[in-house]
Motif scaffolding. Structure first.
Motif, PDB file in Angstrom:
ATOM      1  N   THR A 127      40.422  46.643  46.925  1.00  0.00           N
ATOM      2  CA  THR A 127      40.726  47.230  48.235  1.00  0.00           C
ATOM      3  C   THR A 127      39.946  46.550  49.360  1.00  0.00           C
ATOM      4  OG1 THR A 127      38.966  48.925  48.193  1.00  0.00           O
ATOM      5  CG2 THR A 127      41.051  49.457  47.089  1.00  0.00           C
ATOM      6  N   TRP A 128      39.084  45.608  49.020  1.00  0.00           N
ATOM      7  CA  TRP A 128      38.246  44.936  50.011  1.00  0.00           C
ATOM      8  C   TRP A 128      38.975  43.721  50.575  1.00  0.00           C
ATOM      9  CZ3 TRP A 128      32.432  44.781  48.166  1.00  0.00           C
ATOM     10  CH2 TRP A 128      32.025  46.098  47.856  1.00  0.00           C
ATOM     11  N   SER A 129      38.400  43.140  51.602  1.00  0.00           N
ATOM     12  CA  SER A 129      39.002  41.961  52.224  1.00  0.00           C
ATOM     13  C   SER A 129      38.914  40.759  51.291  1.00  0.00           C
ATOM     14  CB  SER A 129      38.298  41.638  53.541  1.00  0.00           C
ATOM     15  OG  SER A 129      36.990  41.144  53.304  1.00  0.00           O
ATOM     16  N   ASP A 130      39.764  39.768  51.540  1.00  0.00           N
ATOM     17  CA  ASP A 130      39.750  38.551  50.727  1.00  0.00           C
ATOM     18  C   ASP A 130      38.392  37.861  50.777  1.00  0.00           C
ATOM     19  OD1 ASP A 130      42.387  38.967  50.052  1.00  0.00           O
ATOM     20  OD2 ASP A 130      43.189  37.586  51.548  1.00  0.00           O
ATOM     21  N   ALA A 131      37.771  37.856  51.953  1.00  0.00           N
ATOM     22  CA  ALA A 131      36.473  37.198  52.100  1.00  0.00           C
ATOM     23  C   ALA A 131      35.403  37.904  51.274  1.00  0.00           C
ATOM     24  CB  ALA A 131      36.066  37.150  53.569  1.00  0.00           C
ATOM     25  N   GLU A 132      35.427  39.234  51.270  1.00  0.00           N
ATOM     26  CA  GLU A 132      34.450  39.987  50.494  1.00  0.00           C
ATOM     27  C   GLU A 132      34.651  39.769  48.997  1.00  0.00           C
ATOM     28  OE1 GLU A 132      33.399  43.998  52.957  1.00  0.00           O
ATOM     29  OE2 GLU A 132      35.507  43.716  52.431  1.00  0.00           O
ATOM     30  N   PHE A 147      45.482  50.193  40.142  1.00  0.00           N
ATOM     31  CA  PHE A 147      44.568  50.628  39.094  1.00  0.00           C
ATOM     32  C   PHE A 147      44.092  49.395  38.335  1.00  0.00           C
ATOM     33  CE2 PHE A 147      48.745  50.541  37.146  1.00  0.00           C
ATOM     34  CZ  PHE A 147      48.524  49.938  35.909  1.00  0.00           C
ATOM     35  N   ALA A 148      43.030  49.579  37.532  1.00  0.00           N
ATOM     36  CA  ALA A 148      42.513  48.494  36.702  1.00  0.00           C
ATOM     37  C   ALA A 148      42.247  49.015  35.302  1.00  0.00           C
ATOM     38  CB  ALA A 148      41.232  47.915  37.297  1.00  0.00           C
ATOM     39  N   ILE A 149      42.523  48.178  34.321  1.00  0.00           N
ATOM     40  CA  ILE A 149      42.253  48.502  32.923  1.00  0.00           C
ATOM     41  C   ILE A 149      41.451  47.362  32.304  1.00  0.00           C
ATOM     42  CG2 ILE A 149      43.257  48.830  30.624  1.00  0.00           C
ATOM     43  CD1 ILE A 149      45.575  50.271  31.890  1.00  0.00           C
ATOM     44  N   THR A 150      40.381  47.717  31.609  1.00  0.00           N
ATOM     45  CA  THR A 150      39.613  46.726  30.858  1.00  0.00           C
ATOM     46  C   THR A 150      39.493  47.186  29.413  1.00  0.00           C
ATOM     47  OG1 THR A 150      37.500  47.785  31.424  1.00  0.00           O
ATOM     48  CG2 THR A 150      38.266  45.998  32.861  1.00  0.00           C
ATOM     49  N   LEU A 153      39.402  34.428  35.680  1.00  0.00           N
ATOM     50  CA  LEU A 153      40.135  35.508  35.019  1.00  0.00           C
ATOM     51  C   LEU A 153      39.822  36.857  35.660  1.00  0.00           C
ATOM     52  CD1 LEU A 153      39.813  34.470  31.255  1.00  0.00           C
ATOM     53  CD2 LEU A 153      41.774  34.193  32.791  1.00  0.00           C
ATOM     54  N   ILE A 154      38.580  37.049  36.064  1.00  0.00           N
ATOM     55  CA  ILE A 154      38.219  38.289  36.761  1.00  0.00           C
ATOM     56  C   ILE A 154      38.953  38.381  38.094  1.00  0.00           C
ATOM     57  CG2 ILE A 154      36.319  39.557  37.842  1.00  0.00           C
ATOM     58  CD1 ILE A 154      34.472  38.362  35.678  1.00  0.00           C
ATOM     59  N   ALA A 155      39.072  37.244  38.779  1.00  0.00           N
ATOM     60  CA  ALA A 155      39.805  37.214  40.047  1.00  0.00           C
ATOM     61  C   ALA A 155      41.265  37.623  39.845  1.00  0.00           C
ATOM     62  CB  ALA A 155      39.729  35.821  40.664  1.00  0.00           C
ATOM     63  N   LEU A 156      41.872  37.153  38.768  1.00  0.00           N
ATOM     64  CA  LEU A 156      43.253  37.531  38.470  1.00  0.00           C
ATOM     65  C   LEU A 156      43.368  39.028  38.212  1.00  0.00           C
ATOM     66  CD1 LEU A 156      44.365  34.591  36.127  1.00  0.00           C
ATOM     67  CD2 LEU A 156      45.110  35.025  38.481  1.00  0.00           C
ATOM     68  N   ASP A 157      42.359  39.597  37.541  1.00  0.00           N
ATOM     69  CA  ASP A 157      42.372  41.031  37.258  1.00  0.00           C
ATOM     70  C   ASP A 157      42.242  41.843  38.548  1.00  0.00           C
ATOM     71  OD1 ASP A 157      42.694  42.960  35.286  1.00  0.00           O
ATOM     72  OD2 ASP A 157      40.543  43.327  35.125  1.00  0.00           O
ATOM     73  N   ILE A 158      41.415  41.366  39.472  1.00  0.00           N
ATOM     74  CA  ILE A 158      41.269  42.046  40.760  1.00  0.00           C
ATOM     75  C   ILE A 158      42.573  41.967  41.550  1.00  0.00           C
ATOM     76  CG2 ILE A 158      40.073  41.980  42.988  1.00  0.00           C
ATOM     77  CD1 ILE A 158      37.587  41.005  41.437  1.00  0.00           C
ATOM     78  N   ALA A 159      43.212  40.808  41.531  1.00  0.00           N
ATOM     79  CA  ALA A 159      44.500  40.651  42.225  1.00  0.00           C
ATOM     80  C   ALA A 159      45.555  41.572  41.614  1.00  0.00           C
ATOM     81  CB  ALA A 159      44.945  39.198  42.154  1.00  0.00           C
ATOM     82  N   ARG A 160      45.552  41.699  40.305  1.00  0.00           N
ATOM     83  CA  ARG A 160      46.499  42.592  39.629  1.00  0.00           C
ATOM     84  C   ARG A 160      46.234  44.051  40.029  1.00  0.00           C
ATOM     85  NH1 ARG A 160      45.007  41.556  34.848  1.00  0.00           N
ATOM     86  NH2 ARG A 160      46.199  39.616  34.736  1.00  0.00           N
ATOM     87  N   ALA A 161      44.960  44.408  40.111  1.00  0.00           N
ATOM     88  CA  ALA A 161      44.605  45.768  40.517  1.00  0.00           C
ATOM     89  C   ALA A 161      45.059  46.050  41.948  1.00  0.00           C
ATOM     90  CB  ALA A 161      43.097  45.982  40.391  1.00  0.00           C
TER      91      ALA A 161
END
Length: 253
Positions: free
Chosen positions: A152-157, A193-196, A180-188
């Motif tokens: 939910t944060w800005s791209d820069a953050e 929502f996020a699932i790990t 891979l973490i970046a992809l998970d954040i983009a998916r969220a």
């Protein structure tokens, strides 16, 4: 260096706080020598600080072993924090309702620097002691809660977090690849929502949804932990996700 050059900065107080932060779940009782090693401070300074903190009621000292540990005063500070944070009082009734209805572990996580911290935890019958205690901090990038908040944060953050925030392997399956973490954040960001899976504990699936504030940003999240022996991702999405989203929407951020 900037803090030390600021005339408002009290170095002795900072050293005292460094000594208190030497205690954690793996270091619940410390000798003077261990405090020196943990803080990097000189022995004489540690001795004076530990004596003062004991005298002021912040540390208990075993008269036999001469080891120090946190005192009940820490609980008093936690009590004051709970009264000071309005999100806690808004979230707790909602988490109780969810826990009673679904019988699964549900937590309120808040961002704390580059970590998350669990500020509310409602366990179930299967919960281990470590998973029921508030105040546990985990690297945000390694958790579903941290990733869904970042979404939910800005791209820069997000870019800054991905570059500078810590990652470490808690299990053999922990993802430490920042791409891979970046992809998970983009998916969220797309899904809400996020699932790990098995990131902090083996056989654990974690589902997190953001608690959105009025400006559209989330600095808190609701998180449910389930066993991968009884749940898979599809069942989690079908049975738990709608209710968790509904619960989060009822908590003004």
């Amino acid at each position: 260096m900037e803090k030390k050059q600021n005339s408002l900065f009290v170095g002795t107080l900072a050293k005292g706080l460094r000594l208190l932060r030497a205690f954690d779940e793996s270091h619940v009782s410390l000798s003077l020598a261990e405090l020196v090693a943990r803080t990097g401070l000189e022995k004489s300074a540690v001795q004076r600080l530990a004596y003062t903190l004991h005298h002021e009621g912040m540390l208990e000292r075993d008269p036999g072993t001469r080891r120090y540990r946190p005192s009940h005063a820490w609980l008093e500070l936690a009590y004051a924090y709970y009264w000071s944070d309005p999100l806690i009082s808004r979230a707790l009734p909602k988490l109780i309702e969810f826990s009673r209805a679904y019988g699964e572990i549900v937590n309120l996580a808040q961002i704390s620097g580059d970590h998350i911290i669990y500020s509310l935890r409602l366990p179930n019958q299967r919960t281990q002691f470590a998973a029921s205690i508030v105040g546990r901090r985990l690297p945000a990038l390694g958790t579903a809660s941290g990733r869904v908040m970042l979404s939910t944060w800005s791209d820069a953050e997000v870019e800054h977090a991905l570059e500078t925030w810590p990652v470490h392997s808690a299990t053999p399956k922990t993802i430490i690849d920042r791409d891979l973490i970046a992809l998970d954040i983009a998916r969220a960001r797309q899904e809400g929502f996020a699932i790990t899976k098995a990131q902090m504990m083996l056989n654990e699936i974690s589902l997190a949804v953001p608690v959105i504030s009025i400006d559209g940003r989330a600095d808190a999240a609701l998180q449910v932990s389930v066993s991968s022996l009884t749940f898979d991702e599809a069942r989690l999405k079908e049975e738990i996700l709608p209710a968790l989203l509904d619960t989060a929407s009822g908590i003004p951020g």
